[in-house]
Write a protein that holds these residues in place. Structure first.
Motif, short mmCIF file in Angstrom:
data_model
loop_
_atom_site.label_atom_id
_atom_site.label_comp_id
_atom_site.label_asym_id
_atom_site.label_seq_id
_atom_site.Cartn_x
_atom_site.Cartn_y
_atom_site.Cartn_z
N LYS A 105 0.06 5.11 0.03
CA LYS A 105 -1.12 5.98 0.18
C LYS A 105 -1.17 7.09 -0.85
CE LYS A 105 -1.81 4.70 4.90
NZ LYS A 105 -1.92 5.03 6.28
N GLU A 125 0.84 -1.19 0.00
CA GLU A 125 0.00 0.00 0.00
C GLU A 125 0.88 1.25 0.00
OE1 GLU A 125 -3.53 1.71 2.82
OE2 GLU A 125 -1.73 0.95 3.81
N THR A 165 -2.49 -0.36 -5.75
CA THR A 165 -3.12 -1.53 -5.15
C THR A 165 -4.53 -1.76 -5.66
OG1 THR A 165 -3.68 -0.18 -3.23
CG2 THR A 165 -1.73 -1.58 -3.06
N SER A 201 -1.19 -3.84 3.76
CA SER A 201 -1.25 -2.45 4.21
C SER A 201 0.09 -2.10 4.84
CB SER A 201 -2.38 -2.27 5.23
OG SER A 201 -2.05 -2.92 6.44
#
Length: 113
Positions: A44, A42, A50, A82
């Protein structure tokens, strides 16, 4: 070396591998996390890595979708870790005296950025 890029392993499966490594006194875990088969981390700032890059259509390997949690609810194969999952696995490895050596490359899919 675990090639989670081509075939996704959830974090509990990764921990089992780390347990087996510790049993055999192996202390470096090479974790292949991205290539053209899948993006497993992940990021962000780039959510499409993803949302798109972690999943593949039409991959069945002759398995029932219920035999693994690597199939999403829409039937696509894959998954990703994550940032908290990565931290948890690294901490778990450290508790077993295993160094995690991640293999991360730049994405080859500019349309995802």
């Amino acid at each position: 070396m675990l090639d989670a890029s081509r075939h996704f392993f959830n974090k509990e499966e990764v921990k089992k591998i780390l347990d087996t490594m510790a049993l055999h006194k192996l202390n470096v875990f090479h974790w292949h996390l991205c290539d053209d088969q899948g993006w497993r981390i992940e990021i962000k700032k780039y959510p499409k890595l993803t949302a798109v890059g972690a999943w593949r259509d039409g991959v069945r390997f002759g398995l029932s979708p219920f035999s693994t949690d690597s199939y999403g609810p829409d039937g696509r194969y894959g998954g990703f870790y994550s940032q908290d999952d990565i931290r948890e696995v690294v901490a778990y490895a450290k508790s077993k005296f295993i160094t995690v050596w991640p293999e991360i490359e730049m994405p080859g899919m500019p349309a995802l950025l």
